[in-house]
Design a protein around this motif. Structure first.
Motif, short mmCIF file in Angstrom:
data_model
loop_
_atom_site.label_atom_id
_atom_site.label_comp_id
_atom_site.label_asym_id
_atom_site.label_seq_id
_atom_site.Cartn_x
_atom_site.Cartn_y
_atom_site.Cartn_z
N ARG A 42 54.78 88.63 47.84
CA ARG A 42 55.60 87.97 48.83
C ARG A 42 54.65 87.12 49.67
NH1 ARG A 42 60.64 89.01 51.44
NH2 ARG A 42 60.89 87.30 52.90
N ASP A 43 54.88 85.81 49.69
CA ASP A 43 53.96 84.87 50.31
C ASP A 43 54.63 84.29 51.55
OD1 ASP A 43 52.08 82.98 50.88
OD2 ASP A 43 52.39 81.77 49.09
N GLY A 44 54.45 84.96 52.68
CA GLY A 44 55.18 84.54 53.89
C GLY A 44 56.67 84.74 53.62
N GLU A 45 57.44 83.65 53.75
CA GLU A 45 58.88 83.74 53.50
C GLU A 45 59.24 83.58 52.03
OE1 GLU A 45 61.46 83.52 56.89
OE2 GLU A 45 60.07 85.06 56.21
N LYS B 191 50.09 82.61 47.38
CA LYS B 191 49.73 83.97 46.95
C LYS B 191 50.67 84.36 45.82
CE LYS B 191 48.25 85.50 51.57
NZ LYS B 191 48.54 84.23 52.30
N GLY C 140 62.89 83.80 52.69
CA GLY C 140 63.10 84.83 53.71
C GLY C 140 64.45 85.51 53.64
#
Length: 315
Positions: free
Chosen positions: A93-96, A89, A186
């Motif tokens: 912010r793409d997950g972590e 993405k 993260g």
């Protein structure tokens, strides 16, 4: 911080100040250097007037290169764009993983992010793990230089107090630098700044849990007080490509009394050979843009920088 794959002195930071780009033309300089670091790969030649994507160039044909170390799939690297199950993405912010750029939105073309500053003559990721922005953090830790009696030392010519910062001397090329590194997935930028400083300047990875807890306590004081963001954004780096680039946030943590840092034993970590307090002045020979960050800090703190009274001294 070995994951930043900058085990070499490809001077990471030459700031491209995007905020002024409406009246200053910026070109890549380091991001056009051949051969590409750590390889024999030559970039396609990009003339200065064809760097910007807004200039049409139908025959542009960049060399495609991603290092074997990245393709091996270490945890700090993305898969290839067309790999099954990989649907990043971009611009969020793409997950972590932080895929937002500090410079705003970037274009994604044929599934690949496009370097916001322009063409580099090389497609793919080179040595960089992430498609798009690769985030680093640079902690500039400062204190006033003091004499044996604890009084601030002024520069004999300018009369301004001398500021010192914690510098590491890189093993690979002997240049002094800010003890920075890559942001882990993260991880908050504030945590990266502190962690990199601990690992590179205090050698925390080699410390016992008790020693480490003591370091943490001391550093917490310094890193939780007011700080000054020196620079945030794109960095002209020799590892940059058309599809992957370095960005950094440089932050100054200033120990006004010098008491916090007095109790901390400076000791080089794995990436560094030597670590010490270095007097700040324009005579310092640092990575090109590290000097620029340091100059901004000295201006902000009203410290000595240059013996040559430039045009800005016409009070």
């Amino acid at each position: 911080s070995f994951s930043d794959s900058s085990g070499n002195c490809w001077s990471r930071f030459h700031p491209v100040n995007m905020f002024n780009s409406y009246h200053v033309k910026f070109y890549h300089s380091k991001a056009l250097i051949s051969p590409y670091p750590g390889s024999h790969v030559e970039r396609s030649q990009v003339p200065e007037d064809k760097v910007g994507w807004q200039i049409e160039w139908k025959d542009y044909n960049p060399v495609e290169y991603t290092a074997v170390s990245v393709l091996a799939g270490p945890n700090w690297a993305d898969p290839q764009i067309n790999d099954k199950g990989f649907s990043p993405k971009f611009n969020e912010r793409d997950g972590e993983v932080e895929r937002k750029s500090l410079n705003g939105l970037y274009v994604v073309e044929n599934g690949r992010p496009r370097n916001p500053v322009g063409r580099t003559g090389l497609a793919g990721r080179g040595l960089l793990g992430r498609w798009g922005p690769n985030h680093a953090a640079d902690p500039v830790v400062t204190r006033w230089k003091r004499d044996g009696s604890g009084n601030k030392v002024a520069h004999p010519v300018t009369g301004k107090n001398i500021l010192q910062f914690v510098a590491i001397k890189r093993r690979d090329c002997g240049e002094w630098a800010i003890p920075g590194g890559m942001v882990d997935p993260g991880e908050k930028i504030s945590a990266t700044l502190k962690r990199e400083f601990e690992e590179e300047a205090l050698n925390s990875l080699q410390k016992s849990p008790e020693e480490k807890a003591e370091l943490e306590k001391q550093l917490h004081k310094l890193f939780s007080q007011e700080h000054f963001v020196v620079y945030r954004g794109y960095v002209d780096d020799p590892r940059n490509t058309d599809n992957a680039w370095m960005e950094t946030e440089a932050v100054n943590y200033h120990d006004e009394t010098g008491e916090t840092m007095d109790n901390l034993p400076l000791e080089a970590g794995d990436d560094a050979g030597v670590v010490k307090w270095v007097d700040i002045s324009e005579k310092l020979n640092l990575y090109a843009s590290h000097s620029y960050f340091i100059k901004l800090v000295s201006e902000k703190r009203g410290a000595h920088w240059s013996e040559d009274p430039g045009p800005e001294c016409r009070e």
